[in-house]
Scaffold this motif. Structure first.
Motif, PDB file in Angstrom:
ATOM      1  N   UNK A   1       0.834  -1.208   0.000  1.00  0.00           N
ATOM      2  CA  UNK A   1       0.000   0.000   0.000  1.00  0.00           C
ATOM      3  C   UNK A   1       0.866   1.253   0.000  1.00  0.00           C
ATOM      4  N   UNK A   2       1.918   1.251   0.788  1.00  0.00           N
ATOM      5  CA  UNK A   2       2.834   2.391   0.839  1.00  0.00           C
ATOM      6  C   UNK A   2       3.410   2.680  -0.541  1.00  0.00           C
ATOM      7  N   UNK A   3       3.886   1.646  -1.209  1.00  0.00           N
ATOM      8  CA  UNK A   3       4.495   1.827  -2.525  1.00  0.00           C
ATOM      9  C   UNK A   3       3.478   2.334  -3.548  1.00  0.00           C
ATOM     10  N   UNK A   4       2.276   1.754  -3.515  1.00  0.00           N
ATOM     11  CA  UNK A   4       1.249   2.160  -4.475  1.00  0.00           C
ATOM     12  C   UNK A   4       0.792   3.599  -4.230  1.00  0.00           C
ATOM     13  N   UNK A   5       0.500   3.920  -2.961  1.00  0.00           N
ATOM     14  CA  UNK A   5      -0.001   5.255  -2.660  1.00  0.00           C
ATOM     15  C   UNK A   5       1.030   6.329  -2.976  1.00  0.00           C
ATOM     16  N   UNK A   6       2.288   6.034  -2.702  1.00  0.00           N
ATOM     17  CA  UNK A   6       3.331   7.036  -2.965  1.00  0.00           C
ATOM     18  C   UNK A   6       3.329   7.434  -4.437  1.00  0.00           C
ATOM     19  N   UNK A   7       3.047   6.486  -5.323  1.00  0.00           N
ATOM     20  CA  UNK A   7       3.043   6.774  -6.751  1.00  0.00           C
ATOM     21  C   UNK A   7       1.802   7.547  -7.174  1.00  0.00           C
ATOM     22  N   UNK A   8       0.731   7.416  -6.395  1.00  0.00           N
ATOM     23  CA  UNK A   8      -0.479   8.165  -6.704  1.00  0.00           C
ATOM     24  C   UNK A   8      -0.358   9.634  -6.319  1.00  0.00           C
ATOM     25  N   UNK A   9       0.520   9.947  -5.384  1.00  0.00           N
ATOM     26  CA  UNK A   9       0.628  11.340  -4.911  1.00  0.00           C
ATOM     27  C   UNK A   9       1.983  11.960  -5.245  1.00  0.00           C
ATOM     28  N   UNK A  10       2.699  11.354  -6.178  1.00  0.00           N
ATOM     29  CA  UNK A  10       4.043  11.869  -6.477  1.00  0.00           C
ATOM     30  C   UNK A  10       4.018  13.181  -7.257  1.00  0.00           C
ATOM     31  N   UNK A  11       2.826  13.656  -7.599  1.00  0.00           N
ATOM     32  CA  UNK A  11       2.704  14.963  -8.226  1.00  0.00           C
ATOM     33  C   UNK A  11       2.454  16.067  -7.189  1.00  0.00           C
ATOM     34  N   UNK A  12       2.570  15.710  -5.910  1.00  0.00           N
ATOM     35  CA  UNK A  12       2.342  16.651  -4.815  1.00  0.00           C
ATOM     36  C   UNK A  12       3.586  16.699  -3.927  1.00  0.00           C
ATOM     37  N   UNK A  13       3.484  17.473  -2.852  1.00  0.00           N
ATOM     38  CA  UNK A  13       4.563  17.523  -1.868  1.00  0.00           C
ATOM     39  C   UNK A  13       4.404  16.506  -0.762  1.00  0.00           C
ATOM     40  N   UNK A  14       3.513  15.528  -0.969  1.00  0.00           N
ATOM     41  CA  UNK A  14       3.273  14.486   0.035  1.00  0.00           C
ATOM     42  C   UNK A  14       4.265  13.350  -0.173  1.00  0.00           C
ATOM     43  N   UNK A  15       4.872  12.897   0.907  1.00  0.00           N
ATOM     44  CA  UNK A  15       5.794  11.767   0.851  1.00  0.00           C
ATOM     45  C   UNK A  15       5.240  10.634   1.724  1.00  0.00           C
ATOM     46  N   UNK A  16       5.247   9.425   1.172  1.00  0.00           N
ATOM     47  CA  UNK A  16       4.678   8.265   1.857  1.00  0.00           C
ATOM     48  C   UNK A  16       5.749   7.196   1.981  1.00  0.00           C
ATOM     49  N   UNK A  17       6.092   6.832   3.201  1.00  0.00           N
ATOM     50  CA  UNK A  17       7.117   5.824   3.435  1.00  0.00           C
ATOM     51  C   UNK A  17       6.675   4.841   4.512  1.00  0.00           C
ATOM     52  N   UNK A  18       7.435   3.786   4.644  1.00  0.00           N
ATOM     53  CA  UNK A  18       7.086   2.711   5.579  1.00  0.00           C
ATOM     54  C   UNK A  18       8.298   2.350   6.436  1.00  0.00           C
ATOM     55  N   UNK A  19       8.044   2.063   7.708  1.00  0.00           N
ATOM     56  CA  UNK A  19       9.072   1.526   8.598  1.00  0.00           C
ATOM     57  C   UNK A  19       8.666   0.103   8.948  1.00  0.00           C
ATOM     58  N   UNK A  20       9.603  -0.830   8.803  1.00  0.00           N
ATOM     59  CA  UNK A  20       9.324  -2.240   9.062  1.00  0.00           C
ATOM     60  C   UNK A  20      10.220  -2.747  10.190  1.00  0.00           C
ATOM     61  N   UNK A  21       9.789  -2.564  11.434  1.00  0.00           N
ATOM     62  CA  UNK A  21      10.629  -3.015  12.552  1.00  0.00           C
ATOM     63  C   UNK A  21      10.679  -4.532  12.665  1.00  0.00           C
ATOM     64  N   UNK A  22      11.809  -5.006  13.162  1.00  0.00           N
ATOM     65  CA  UNK A  22      11.892  -6.365  13.658  1.00  0.00           C
ATOM     66  C   UNK A  22      11.404  -6.349  15.095  1.00  0.00           C
ATOM     67  N   UNK A  23      11.774  -7.336  15.898  1.00  0.00           N
ATOM     68  CA  UNK A  23      11.314  -7.359  17.292  1.00  0.00           C
ATOM     69  C   UNK A  23      11.828  -6.157  18.082  1.00  0.00           C
ATOM     70  N   UNK A  24      10.893  -5.395  18.628  1.00  0.00           N
ATOM     71  CA  UNK A  24      11.194  -4.214  19.424  1.00  0.00           C
ATOM     72  C   UNK A  24      10.725  -4.484  20.852  1.00  0.00           C
ATOM     73  N   UNK A  25      11.420  -3.938  21.812  1.00  0.00           N
ATOM     74  CA  UNK A  25      11.117  -4.202  23.222  1.00  0.00           C
ATOM     75  C   UNK A  25       9.861  -3.457  23.649  1.00  0.00           C
ATOM     76  N   UNK A  26       8.719  -4.080  23.398  1.00  0.00           N
ATOM     77  CA  UNK A  26       7.419  -3.533  23.763  1.00  0.00           C
ATOM     78  C   UNK A  26       6.603  -4.614  24.463  1.00  0.00           C
ATOM     79  N   UNK A  27       5.518  -4.198  25.116  1.00  0.00           N
ATOM     80  CA  UNK A  27       4.621  -5.175  25.736  1.00  0.00           C
ATOM     81  C   UNK A  27       4.059  -6.127  24.690  1.00  0.00           C
TER      82      UNK A  27
END
Length: 241
Positions: A158-184
């Motif tokens: 979704x991130x990749x697709x949406x970014x291409x739909x709004x690349x004619x604007x000043x909107x930037x769409x990116x994704x962070x893909x964490x591995x195991x993070x110390x959370x509950x």
């Protein structure tokens, strides 16, 4: 060494911002001067921010919360789609359909719903930063987390697709893909599972929420002008691609 950003005058929405990674992101955004609104199904007070009770899978909740944000600030500059649900650690065959439907609903459909309503506000301003929280599971597919892996993979696509739909604007769409993070969220999987995760990490530890938040803040900043549709892993070297 702490890296700081200046988000003065910016309005940010962080879903699932009451705990874990979302709380760290909301805290760092607020410390950097942003007007932070936390959308959470079970909100908890956080100094320097404003909280609203929002189920991201419900269009009415999102609509009402966004109306209040716009009435107060007139803008949304930053959206961090962080609300998520991991579900139990078990084989797909052992899952009840209602359970994997909830995982897909909160993680993927929730990201769709919030973005669908916030994006027009950003498009009208011709600027904005959207950061979607995916997972290492979405890149590699992790056993006993099949539904969560599928939802995370959907967020990445979704991130990749949406970014291409709004690349004619000043909107930037990116994704962070964490591995195991110390959370509950991770700790609730149990000591044995957590130990296995640490053992599989080249850095031999869980990540810290503040480490993830630091990357998210960079992606929310004006420094990110040529990065869009990208997936940034936070896996301690565990990701294979």
């Amino acid at each position: 060494m702490a890296v700081t950003f200046d988000f003065a005058g910016k309005t940010a929405i962080v879903t699932g911002g009451s705990r874990g990674i979302g709380k760290a992101v909301a805290t760092q955004l607020a410390r950097s001067g942003s007007d932070v609104w936390i959308w959470d199904a079970d909100p908890a007070p956080l100094d320097g921010t404003r909280s609203q009770t929002v189920d991201v899978t419900k269009a009415g909740d999102v609509e009402n919360a966004l109306r209040e944000v716009i009435a107060e600030t007139g803008r949304v500059d930053i959206l961090v789609n962080n609300a998520g649900y991991l579900g139990p650690y078990r084989s797909f065959e052992a899952f009840e359909p209602a359970e994997w439907q909830r995982i897909i609903g909160v993680n993927l459909i929730g990201t769709f719903e919030v973005t669908h309503q916030v994006l027009p506000v950003m498009r009208k301003a011709d600027s904005g930063r959207i950061v979607n929280m995916g997972s290492l599971a979405g890149k590699e597919g992790l056993p006993n987390l099949a539904a969560y892996s599928a939802a995370s993979a959907g967020i990445i696509a979704f991130t990749k697709a949406l970014s291409r739909e709004v690349n004619d604007t000043g909107i930037r769409v990116n994704c962070v893909a964490p591995g195991p993070i110390d959370t509950d969220l991770i700790r609730r999987l149990g000591n044995e599972v957590v130990s296995d995760m640490i053992g599989a990490s080249p850095l031999k530890r869980l990540g810290a929420v503040d480490e993830v938040a630091a990357l998210v803040l960079w992606l929310c900043s004006d420094a990110v002008s040529f990065n869009t549709g990208a997936v940034f892993d936070m896996s301690g070297g565990r990701a294979r691609y």
